[in-house]
Design a protein around this motif. Structure first.
Motif, PDB file in Angstrom:
ATOM      1  N   TYR A 250      -5.827   2.510   5.790  1.00  0.00           N
ATOM      2  CA  TYR A 250      -7.129   2.625   6.450  1.00  0.00           C
ATOM      3  C   TYR A 250      -7.057   2.165   7.912  1.00  0.00           C
ATOM      4  O   TYR A 250      -7.532   2.860   8.818  1.00  0.00           O
ATOM      5  N   GLY A 253      -3.711   4.269   9.501  1.00  0.00           N
ATOM      6  CA  GLY A 253      -3.414   5.639   9.113  1.00  0.00           C
ATOM      7  C   GLY A 253      -1.985   5.820   8.652  1.00  0.00           C
ATOM      8  O   GLY A 253      -1.409   6.900   8.812  1.00  0.00           O
ATOM      9  N   SER A 255       1.316   6.506   6.495  1.00  0.00           N
ATOM     10  CA  SER A 255       1.734   7.388   5.402  1.00  0.00           C
ATOM     11  C   SER A 255       2.446   6.563   4.333  1.00  0.00           C
ATOM     12  O   SER A 255       2.743   5.379   4.546  1.00  0.00           O
TER      13      SER A 255
END
Length: 410
Positions: A250, A253, A255
């Motif tokens: 959050y 961002g 991965s």
């Protein structure tokens, strides 16, 4: 002369137990990077809502451990460590296969509950170490377990992030395969560590969470104090174990690969701290001061995470907090020294019950805090809120250790 009489631990059994913990940690680390995506996929929900569901998922795992840890510990005191460890390895493999095949959140929950039941075997692993290791070397032996956890979190999340690129189910299949290989190895090389004359009858009155905690409280005043410290420390750790993947996804961002990379650093630090620093710290400071130093470092790390608005600060918090790895080996050594040979499984079952309570309550509490202070509808945007509570809990554990009378040996 036995290894214990000579003041050293037998290498073969310790090597296998360390390998078992390594494979278990790898199996857990493999799935951490892909779990947010899998929960989001199966539930059809955005990431901040998936965090709440992920908290319930971890809670179900921990609830199973809470209920079964004293049972597993009692069974190992009654029937020996070897059969309990082998059956648990088989169960972990089955639970991973079940998670890989899950088509609904309900199926995923069932698989994780089974993983929680079989995962309660780490109480037996710790009891095994206490069986075969003289008291003076237990902090170092428990540190080796920390090394194994660290290595698992170096390889596991990195491999999980890599495999996750091919699908969120693949890491679960890899975890099942490793658990199966570990079972085969255990069948071939694992000896029993608890002689028959030291075993005691299984008693349901003691082999339950309430009875286990009641028994733990009767084992001595110092042991009770250390157990409370252990509980506060383990609850604070859930701010990382429970919602780290969701917070960094959050905030930054990240991965699955990025998440796996951050957890790889956690593993590297765990290896360095447990493999290189624990023994030296205990030799120089004693077990009590070593535990205090670890808790202090962890508290500072949580404070850094509160304000980690950029990835660089997140990594700084990981590095500082990594010294918190000194805490558990030192506390484990302090506690096992104060329990008899016939009570080691029960002691570890009681500690596992305490830890399971934190894993039941912690992820739910911390995920709710994260959900409340993140997202478009949050009245106050503060995604680092879980670490505020973690810092307070860790500071309370530190205050308890500092206020208590220092043990003579540590």
């Amino acid at each position: 002369m036995t290894a214990e009489a000579a003041g050293v631990a037998p290498r073969g059994p310790l090597t296998f137990i360390t390998l078992t913990v390594l494979i278990d940690a790898m199996g857990f680390g493999l799935i951490v990077p892909v779990l947010p995506a899998l929960v989001s996929e199966l539930g059809g929900m955005p990431m901040n809502e998936a965090a709440t569901m992920g908290g319930f998922l971890i809670m179900s795992y921990a609830l199973a451990q809470f209920l079964f840890s004293p049972v597993i510990g009692g069974l190992s005191d009654a029937f020996g460590r070897r059969p309990v460890l082998l059956l648990s390895m088989a169960g972990f493999a089955l639970s991973s296969l079940g998670a890989a095949a899950a088509s609904t959140l309900a199926m995923l929950f069932v698989a994780r509950i089974l993983a929680g039941v079989t995962g309660a075997s780490y109480t037996t692993a710790y009891a095994y170490i206490a069986d075969v290791t003289p008291p003076a070397r237990r902090a170092q032996a428990f540190g080796l377990v920390g090394v194994a956890f660290g290595m698992g979190f170096i390889v596991g999340p990195a491999l999980g992030g890599f495999l996750g690129a091919g699908g969120s189910r693949l890491p679960f299949l890899a975890a099942a395969g490793m658990a199966g290989l570990n079972l085969l190895l255990g069948l071939l090389v694992l000896p029993e560590s608890l002689p028959r004359h030291l075993r005691r009858s299984f008693d349901w009155r003691r082999a339950n969470p309430v009875g286990s905690l009641r028994r733990l409280s009767t084992l001595g005043g110092a042991l009770k104090r250390f157990a409370i410290t252990y509980f506060l420390w383990m609850l604070a750790i859930q701010s990382l174990h429970g919602v780290w993947s969701y917070i960094v996804a959050y905030r930054y961002g990240w991965s699955p690969f990025d998440i796996g990379l951050s957890l790889t650093l956690v593993g590297v630090l765990a290896v360095l701290v447990n493999g290189l620093l624990v023994k030296r710290a205990v030799d120089m400071l004693g077990e009590w001061r070593t535990a205090v130093a670890g808790i202090m470092a962890g508290t500072i790390g949580y404070v850094v995470h509160i304000f980690a608005h950029v990835p660089a600060l997140a990594y700084a918090g990981i590095i500082v907090g990594g010294l918190g790895g000194l805490t558990i080996p030192a506390l484990q050594a302090l506690m096992t020294e104060r329990a008899s040979a016939t009570d080691q499984g029960e002691l570890q079952g009681g500690l596992a019950t305490l830890a399971s309570i934190t894993v039941v309550a912690g992820p739910l509490i911390f995920s709710q805090l994260f959900a409340a202070f993140s997202g478009a509808e949050a009245r106050l945007h503060a995604p680092g809120a879980p670490f505020v509570l973690a810092a307070l809990l860790s500071a309370a554990a530190l205050a308890l250790m500092l206020a208590a009378e220092r043990p003579g040996k540590g």
